[in-house]
Design a protein around this motif. Structure first.
Motif, PDB file in Angstrom:
ATOM      1  N   GLN A 276      41.133  86.948  41.965  1.00  0.00           N
ATOM      2  CA  GLN A 276      40.318  86.481  40.839  1.00  0.00           C
ATOM      3  C   GLN A 276      40.603  87.294  39.581  1.00  0.00           C
ATOM      4  OE1 GLN A 276      38.437  83.693  41.145  1.00  0.00           O
ATOM      5  NE2 GLN A 276      39.330  83.642  43.181  1.00  0.00           N
ATOM      6  N   THR A 277      40.916  88.594  39.768  1.00  0.00           N
ATOM      7  CA  THR A 277      41.111  89.484  38.622  1.00  0.00           C
ATOM      8  C   THR A 277      42.362  90.329  38.798  1.00  0.00           C
ATOM      9  OG1 THR A 277      39.886  91.349  39.585  1.00  0.00           O
ATOM     10  CG2 THR A 277      38.597  89.699  38.341  1.00  0.00           C
ATOM     11  N   LYS A 278      42.855  90.843  37.684  1.00  0.00           N
ATOM     12  CA  LYS A 278      44.016  91.742  37.750  1.00  0.00           C
ATOM     13  C   LYS A 278      43.652  93.024  38.491  1.00  0.00           C
ATOM     14  CE  LYS A 278      42.987  93.301  33.081  1.00  0.00           C
ATOM     15  NZ  LYS A 278      43.299  93.082  31.682  1.00  0.00           N
TER      16      LYS A 278
ATOM     17  N   SER B 164      49.394  97.793  29.733  1.00  0.00           N
ATOM     18  CA  SER B 164      49.483  96.712  30.716  1.00  0.00           C
ATOM     19  C   SER B 164      50.721  96.843  31.583  1.00  0.00           C
ATOM     20  CB  SER B 164      49.515  95.353  30.003  1.00  0.00           C
ATOM     21  OG  SER B 164      49.662  94.323  30.964  1.00  0.00           O
ATOM     22  N   VAL B 165      50.533  96.581  32.875  1.00  0.00           N
ATOM     23  CA  VAL B 165      51.659  96.618  33.812  1.00  0.00           C
ATOM     24  C   VAL B 165      52.347  95.255  33.893  1.00  0.00           C
ATOM     25  CG1 VAL B 165      50.728  98.536  35.152  1.00  0.00           C
ATOM     26  CG2 VAL B 165      50.142  96.189  35.813  1.00  0.00           C
ATOM     27  N   TYR B 166      51.891  94.305  33.075  1.00  0.00           N
ATOM     28  CA  TYR B 166      52.553  93.002  33.002  1.00  0.00           C
ATOM     29  C   TYR B 166      53.877  93.181  32.273  1.00  0.00           C
ATOM     30  CZ  TYR B 166      53.553  88.126  32.088  1.00  0.00           C
ATOM     31  OH  TYR B 166      54.173  86.905  32.033  1.00  0.00           O
TER      32      TYR B 166
ATOM     33  N   THR C 188      44.487  88.176  28.437  1.00  0.00           N
ATOM     34  CA  THR C 188      43.109  87.791  28.118  1.00  0.00           C
ATOM     35  C   THR C 188      43.013  86.272  28.195  1.00  0.00           C
ATOM     36  OG1 THR C 188      43.607  87.569  25.768  1.00  0.00           O
ATOM     37  CG2 THR C 188      42.871  89.749  26.529  1.00  0.00           C
ATOM     38  N   GLU C 189      41.804  85.756  28.014  1.00  0.00           N
ATOM     39  CA  GLU C 189      41.634  84.308  28.023  1.00  0.00           C
ATOM     40  C   GLU C 189      42.414  83.671  26.870  1.00  0.00           C
ATOM     41  OE1 GLU C 189      37.836  81.494  28.121  1.00  0.00           O
ATOM     42  OE2 GLU C 189      37.573  83.341  29.289  1.00  0.00           O
TER      43      GLU C 189
ATOM     44  N   PRO D 145      46.852  84.659  27.631  1.00  0.00           N
ATOM     45  CA  PRO D 145      47.101  84.862  29.058  1.00  0.00           C
ATOM     46  C   PRO D 145      48.514  85.390  29.338  1.00  0.00           C
ATOM     47  CG  PRO D 145      47.016  82.511  28.529  1.00  0.00           C
ATOM     48  CD  PRO D 145      46.709  83.263  27.270  1.00  0.00           C
ATOM     49  N   LYS D 146      48.589  86.275  30.308  1.00  0.00           N
ATOM     50  CA  LYS D 146      49.863  86.813  30.789  1.00  0.00           C
ATOM     51  C   LYS D 146      49.805  86.697  32.314  1.00  0.00           C
ATOM     52  CE  LYS D 146      50.587  90.082  26.968  1.00  0.00           C
ATOM     53  NZ  LYS D 146      50.171  89.140  25.989  1.00  0.00           N
ATOM     54  N   VAL D 147      50.297  85.586  32.802  1.00  0.00           N
ATOM     55  CA  VAL D 147      50.134  85.256  34.217  1.00  0.00           C
ATOM     56  C   VAL D 147      51.315  85.771  35.042  1.00  0.00           C
ATOM     57  CG1 VAL D 147      49.878  83.372  35.879  1.00  0.00           C
ATOM     58  CG2 VAL D 147      48.738  83.244  33.646  1.00  0.00           C
TER      59      VAL D 147
END
Length: 143
Positions: free
Chosen positions: A15-17, A50-52, A88-89, A92-94
């Motif tokens: 559900q969450t990072k 961010s680890v994205y 964020t909404e 987004p970084k999916v």
């Protein structure tokens, strides 16, 4: 890059990072790579930066201060078909593939570099995201 098949998980859903990062950390703990104290450092690392990484991948790892919690270098690979948002909404970084890493000394930099080079080709990310077996994913990194 040594891949342990017990640290590869298919078809996960978060559900969450934070939930996703904790899962990667728990795999590294279970594999004997880090102490449980490494997990909060993974969450802190993502708060700081961010680890994205782009191309639908995230590389959760601990802070420099948490290096003392690393027992041996390791990598967890987690497939998230529905993706998990590291942004964020509004922005987004999916990520659909997570690489939880821990490295002794500078080995974590080598891991990030190898993963980044492999995943720079988005086709490789798609192959991991679409893999049906743990062996299939492990084979991508055994070269």
């Amino acid at each position: 890059m040594e891949i342990q098949k017990n640290l590869i998980k298919l078809n996960q859903n978060f559900q969450t990072k934070e939930e996703a990062i904790e899962f990667c950390g728990e795999l590294l703990v279970a594999g004997g790579h880090v102490t449980p104290d490494y997990i909060p450092a993974m969450l802190q690392r993502n708060e700081e930066l961010s680890v994205y990484m782009g191309n639908f991948i995230a590389i959760p790892h601990g802070t420099d201060a948490a290096k003392k919690e690393v027992l041996k270098t390791g990598i967890a690979i987690v497939q998230v078909p529905r993706g998990v948002n590291f942004g964020t909404e509004k922005d987004p970084k999916v990520a659909t593939v997570l690489f939880g890493i821990a490295g002794i000394g500078n080995e974590h930099l080598e891991l990030i570099q190898k993963i980044s080079i492999f995943c720079a080709d988005v086709d490789n990310v798609v192959k991991i995201a679409d893999a049906q077996t743990v062996e299939e994913i492990a084979n991508f990194f055994e070269n």
